[in-house]
Design a protein around this motif. Structure first.
Motif, mmCIF file in Angstrom:
data_model
loop_
_atom_site.group_PDB
_atom_site.id
_atom_site.type_symbol
_atom_site.label_atom_id
_atom_site.label_comp_id
_atom_site.label_asym_id
_atom_site.label_seq_id
_atom_site.Cartn_x
_atom_site.Cartn_y
_atom_site.Cartn_z
ATOM 1 N N CYS A 142 79.704 56.835 -37.231
ATOM 2 C CA CYS A 142 79.702 56.342 -35.855
ATOM 3 C C CYS A 142 80.948 55.520 -35.553
ATOM 4 N N VAL A 143 81.251 55.400 -34.279
ATOM 5 C CA VAL A 143 82.378 54.571 -33.837
ATOM 6 C C VAL A 143 81.916 53.663 -32.706
ATOM 7 N N ILE A 144 82.537 52.513 -32.625
ATOM 8 C CA ILE A 144 82.285 51.577 -31.529
ATOM 9 C C ILE A 144 83.448 51.674 -30.545
ATOM 10 N N VAL A 155 82.328 53.653 -38.723
ATOM 11 C CA VAL A 155 83.515 53.897 -39.541
ATOM 12 C C VAL A 155 84.791 53.372 -38.894
ATOM 13 N N ALA A 156 84.757 53.098 -37.581
ATOM 14 C CA ALA A 156 85.962 52.607 -36.909
ATOM 15 C C ALA A 156 85.602 52.048 -35.539
ATOM 16 N N LYS A 200 78.500 61.786 -29.135
ATOM 17 C CA LYS A 200 77.179 61.401 -28.631
ATOM 18 C C LYS A 200 77.152 59.909 -28.317
ATOM 19 N N PHE A 201 76.626 59.579 -27.140
ATOM 20 C CA PHE A 201 76.535 58.186 -26.695
ATOM 21 C C PHE A 201 75.147 57.640 -27.009
ATOM 22 N N TYR A 202 75.110 56.403 -27.538
ATOM 23 C CA TYR A 202 73.841 55.785 -27.900
ATOM 24 C C TYR A 202 73.474 54.623 -26.975
ATOM 25 N N GLU A 203 74.361 53.653 -26.823
ATOM 26 C CA GLU A 203 74.047 52.496 -25.981
ATOM 27 C C GLU A 203 75.326 51.743 -25.647
ATOM 28 N N MET A 225 78.227 52.224 -28.389
ATOM 29 C CA MET A 225 78.078 52.911 -29.671
ATOM 30 C C MET A 225 78.080 54.416 -29.458
ATOM 31 N N PHE A 226 78.876 55.126 -30.258
ATOM 32 C CA PHE A 226 78.990 56.581 -30.212
ATOM 33 C C PHE A 226 79.010 57.105 -31.645
#
Length: 406
Positions: free
Chosen positions: A88-90, A146-147, A109-112, A103-104
């Protein structure tokens, strides 16, 4: 030139890993599943090399097998996809009045997301501290990050780490974002200009017609800027400040801009200017003093849809100046598509017909006939999405450095 064969072989292997990951990623964005045979065909690598590289990517937890799929010639093959949920990446968006953290995963994919407004007169030290705190909260919630990617207003000088000029935010001119963030977390941190980030989001996730050579993203928010992607690569210029259309003069006798120029486009069609004019022309529609700034823009667009004459006049003038910017982008970069994004994209139904009409009047017919002009249709803020896309692009480009076994 480094003639060390070990070093060169290592670099070559890493380049091949990155190439395969980006192909798998692009296929996923098109809702397609890739096979080893297809990777060999697309890269020109031998089947043995593909098998070896894919095995290492699976062992590292970056790629997963999906099961049997139909390959070329109706042959059965084993599908491959990114292990996205475990990587995942922020994304972080910093603007003149708000910062957003989202968060993706590396598939897009988008989470929140969390939005926080602040006052431009607030002490930057306090705001930066709050941004870091929110990022840490997101890191604590997801061990698979991860980044981190961050988008900041332009013109952003990449090598120096600070913004050259942010209208009405003088206290932020000396903030060095690189020093503030690159070593703050135990994750790689990448920073990019907001319009460039938006351009990458549109290129990757905008579902635009392919093949496509050049995409121009026209950011129309509190500031005005543009990002250019040509064949998957951003146009940076010497210091990372290329394509700053917001600081192109449209009236050399106009008001002085903080950048030092006169009559800059940003002085006429930023949403900040639109809001000030609307509050002066029709203060009665802004009755809720607790409104977030973004809600004030919705009030303006709704008034225009209801036919309020004063607001419609303001929107008509906005369309005119946005069209001038589009003409500049067409003449300078000859793009396949111009995507207008940020706050103003919510008013596409009001503005787009006028924009296209004016652009057609002022552009060489052969150029106008070959460019699409549209409002962003991404469900997530393109700048925030783009911040995550920048982080994803970097980690996929150096998988051995940034993506570790899960």
């Amino acid at each position: 030139m480094d003639n060390n064969p070990i070093v060169n072989n290592s670099d070559m292997n890493e380049a091949h890993r990155a190439q395969l990951l980006k192909i798998i990623h692009q296929k996923e964005l098109q809702n397609e599943i890739c096979s080893r045979a297809e990777l060999a065909k697309m890269t020109g690598l031998t089947q043995a090399s593909i098998t070896k590289i894919v095995a290492s990517l699976i062992e590292s937890g970056i790629v997963l097998e999906t099961g049997i799929i139909k390959g070329s010639g109706n042959r059965r093959a084993i599908g491959l996809k990114l292990n996205s949920e475990k990587n995942c990446v922020i994304g972080v968006k910093f603007s003149r009045y708000m910062y957003t953290v989202g968060m993706f995963d590396i598939s897009g994919k988008f989470y929140e997301q969390t939005e926080v407004e602040f006052d431009i007169t607030d002490d930057p030290i306090i705001v930066l501290k709050d941004i870091k705190k929110l990022i840490r909260e997101y890191l604590d919630k997801n061990e698979n990050v991860v980044a981190i990617g961050m988008a900041v207003p332009g013109p952003y000088l990449k090598n120096e780490g600070h913004i050259a000029v942010v209208s009405h935010m003088k206290s932020w001119h000396d903030v060095n974002f690189l020093k503030e963030f690159e070593n703050e977390f135990d994750k790689p941190f990448f920073i990019e200009q907001d319009a460039n980030a938006g351009a990458m989001a549109e290129w990757w996730f905008g579902n635009h017609k392919k093949p496509m050579n050049t995409l121009a993203y026209f950011l129309m928010g509190e500031g005005v800027g543009s990002g250019i992607v040509e064949n998957e690569k951003l146009l940076f210029g010497k210091q990372g400040a290329a394509s700053e259309v917001g600081h192109i003069s449209i009236d050399y006798r106009g008001p002085r801009c903080e950048c030092g120029n006169y009559g800059c486009l940003e002085l006429y069609c930023s949403t900040r200017v639109m809001l000030a004019r609307a509050k002066e022309a029709l203060p009665s529609i802004f009755t809720d003093k607790k409104h977030k700034r973004i809600d004030d823009y919705d009030v303006i667009f709704e008034a225009a849809r209801k036919g309020d004459g004063a607001i419609l006049d303001i929107m008509k003038e906005m369309a005119q100046y946005i069209a001038y910017g589009c003409v500049t982008l067409i003449n300078a970069y000859n793009p396949d598509i111009i995507v207008i994004g940020d706050v103003i994209s919510k008013a596409g139904d009001i503005l787009l017909p006028q924009i296209k009409r004016i652009v057609e009047e002022r552009t060489i017919p052969e150029l106008f006939s070959q460019v699409d002009i549209m409002m962003s249709e991404l469900s997530v803020d393109p700048t925030l999405y783009g911040a995550a896309a920048i982080a994803t692009d970097r980690v996929l480009g150096k998988p051995s450095e940034y993506l570790t076994a899960k």
